[in-house]
Scaffold this active site. Structure first.
Site, PDB file in Angstrom:
ATOM      1  CB  CYS A 136      83.828  72.813  -2.285  1.00 53.42           C
ATOM      2  SG  CYS A 136      82.968  71.780  -1.068  1.00 53.42           S
ATOM      3  CB  CYS A 180      75.138  74.011   8.205  1.00 49.19           C
ATOM      4  SG  CYS A 180      76.507  74.838   7.355  1.00 49.19           S
ATOM      5  CB  CYS A 225      50.779  53.153  17.224  1.00 49.91           C
ATOM      6  SG  CYS A 225      50.470  51.483  17.843  1.00 49.91           S
ATOM      7  CB  CYS A 267      57.463  58.288  32.261  1.00 47.83           C
ATOM      8  SG  CYS A 267      55.783  58.433  31.633  1.00 47.83           S
ATOM      9  CB  CYS A 294      54.775  23.146  52.355  1.00 49.07           C
ATOM     10  SG  CYS A 294      53.479  23.165  53.640  1.00 49.07           S
ATOM     11  CB  CYS A 297      54.891  19.139  55.174  1.00 49.98           C
ATOM     12  SG  CYS A 297      54.452  19.671  53.494  1.00 49.98           S
ATOM     13  CB  CYS A 307      44.522  32.873  44.382  1.00 51.57           C
ATOM     14  SG  CYS A 307      44.067  33.123  46.097  1.00 51.57           S
ATOM     15  CG  HIS A 332      47.911  37.211  55.014  1.00 52.79           C
ATOM     16  ND1 HIS A 332      48.573  36.534  56.001  1.00 52.79           N
ATOM     17  CD2 HIS A 332      48.842  37.533  54.082  1.00 52.79           C
ATOM     18  CE1 HIS A 332      49.853  36.436  55.672  1.00 52.79           C
ATOM     19  NE2 HIS A 332      50.043  37.041  54.523  1.00 52.79           N
TER      20      HIS A 332
END
Length: 492
Positions: A136, A180, A225, A267, A294, A297, A307, A332
């Site tokens: 072998c 192999c 899947c 991808c 803000c 303020c 939103c 906007h």
């Protein structure tokens, strides 16, 4: 949207194999609105050219048995044509991604070379001579001739070494890749060679599962899947980066890369973007907070909906501004694109490396903040969707109409999620896009979509203040903007 004050800042077949059984289950995103691609068509009917849906994609969900039947049908047909064993035919099919027409063309021109390229036959120059020695080549032990085994390459090894070799590889999750043992020998071992060498039924079952996984993954028309513990396979006629959904576990993914659906970004680009986000996560931490000051303020504020139109009202003053840029919302309308478009520094190439590095970081943070903002808006709008469902249920219970009468409110929330999901994935696309006329067109369409989504988000959150016709008209406009952008920029 108003703001809050923040004082601190299906049943499976028992015989189905599960190719994903050893993968870790991913946590579900609690912000998802389920099936928001379904059930809204009646409220956003498209006419003429607008009826074209760039995301339309035909696919079929197959069980393990159906997938195995499809694979075996191809294998049996090819084995008969090539006059090879079924196991060898499978290796040929894997090597050429189950493109049978290409295989037959190659077989017609050079049958021997086909088998060499499929790694089931050695090249003529590498044919090993059959030696009389009974040693072998691995353990170097003297072995009786009947206990020496070899593939077509004639590299002989004892049965015990082959058994250990196959056992170790299969335990490591290798299927088609068992090859192999000889150094630099590329030949793959057919499955009918490996099965008798595996010592237990448990190991043979694992090998069958890994083979099935490799056969499906190598097939250009099939995808496993990615859902946890799901054995289903998706089949298409033409492989594209399109949205598919498993009918067993409801997992939604891109057919081409099996990751989250990411139109219009391709991808390769979404992989680069997600890797960059992961690598630069610490750098971006400071913009991931839910709070801002803000602009009028300086009070710390927090969004309570999806939103980006922020409204604050007090006795002495009021503020009406954009969450993203903190600019006056009045600008906007016609100039909304200025908020979503990054302004490149045309002279940056002539400046120092440190200046270029700062500019690169500034550009990344600009796109990352908008990417992350739309992701968070999706989660907040999922809460709005839940409130709408509860409101519909309450009205039905109080005999104020049927569920069908009020379903347009639910469909509006679904469409809003659908449009915002697409908008989120426009930012990685824009980040990697080369400057030029095409990018200007993309940014214009992106801004148009963003403006209509904000209008729709405002109206969905205040649905009681708008009649059905007004809301459905806004739905139609938003979906038209979304389809136009995908038609022009969604790669095939």
């Amino acid at each position: 949207m108003s703001v809050d004050m923040n004082s601190q800042g299906s049943d499976s077949n028992e015989e189905d194999y599960d190719p994903n059984c050893e993968e870790e289950e991913e946590d579900e995103d609690p912000g998802d609105i389920e099936d928001y691609y379904d059930g809204v068509a009646n409220d956003v009917e498209q006419q003429g050219a607008d009826a074209f849906d760039p995301e339309e994609y035909q696919f079929t969900c197959l069980t393990y048995k159906e997938s195995e039947s499809t694979l075996n049908e191809h294998m049996a047909s090819l084995a008969a044509t090539l006059k090879v064993s079924h196991a060898v035919a499978k290796l040929v099919l894997v090597s050429f991604h189950w493109q049978i027409s290409e295989i037959l063309e190659r077989h017609k021109s050079n049958a021997a070379q086909l088998l060499v390229e499929a790694r089931v036959q050695p090249t003529s120059s590498k044919h090993a001579m059959v030696h009389s020695s009974h040693h072998c080549a691995v353990c170097m032990q003297f072995v009786r001739k009947e206990n020496l085994l070899s593939l077509a390459c004639q590299h002989q090894f004892c049965r015990s070494c082959w058994e250990q070799h196959c056992t170790v590889l299969v335990k490591d999750g290798v299927g088609v890749g068992v090859s192999c043992m000889a150094q630099d020998c590329p030949l793959r071992t057919p499955e009918d060679f490996v099965f008798p060498l595996l010592p237990s039924e448990e190991l043979k079952d694992k090998y069958r599962r890994y083979l099935f996984r490799d056969y499906v993954e190598s097939h250009y028309q099939l995808q496993l899947c990615p859902g946890a513990d799901c054995p289903m396979v998706i089949q298409v006629q033409e492989p594209k980066a399109r949205r598919v959904q498993c009918n067993r576990c409801n997992e939604v993914f891109c057919f081409k890369c099996r990751q989250m659906y990411h139109a219009p970004t391709d991808c390769a680009t979404i992989r680069k973007w997600l890797t960059k986000c992961a690598d630069d996560s610490e750098t971006a931490n400071y913009i991931s907070a839910h709070t801002k000051d803000c602009p009028k303020c300086n009070i710390c504020i927090e969004k309570n909906g999806g939103c980006n139109h922020m409204v604050m009202g007090f006795l002495l003053f009021s503020a009406d501004f954009c969450w993203m840029c903190l600019g006056d919302w009045k600008t906007h309308g016609s100039e909304y694109y200025e908020c979503s478009r990054y302004k490149e520094n045309p002279d940056i190439v002539n400046q120092s490396q440190q200046a270029q590095a700062r500019e690169a970081l500034k550009k990344y943070l600009f796109y990352f903040e908008r990417w992350e903002n739309h992701n968070k808006s999706l989660q907040l709008e999922a809460q709005t969707y839940q409130r709408i469902q509860e409101k519909i249920q309450e009205r039905v219970m109080n005999n104020l109409g049927t569920w069908i009468d009020w379903q347009y409110l639910q469909n509006a929330a679904k469409l809003l999620a659908k449009c915002r999901y697409t908008l989120q994935y426009t930012y990685p696309y824009a980040y990697y896009m080369e400057s030029g006329p095409r990018k200007k067109l993309f940014e214009y369409q992106q801004a148009q979509l963003e403006a209509e989504i904000e209008n729709l988000s405002w109206k969905v959150e205040r649905a009681d203040s708008y009649d059905r016709g007004d809301l459905e008209n806004q739905m139609h406009i938003a979906e038209q903007r979304r389809r136009t952008l995908l038609k022009d920029f969604h790669d095939t």
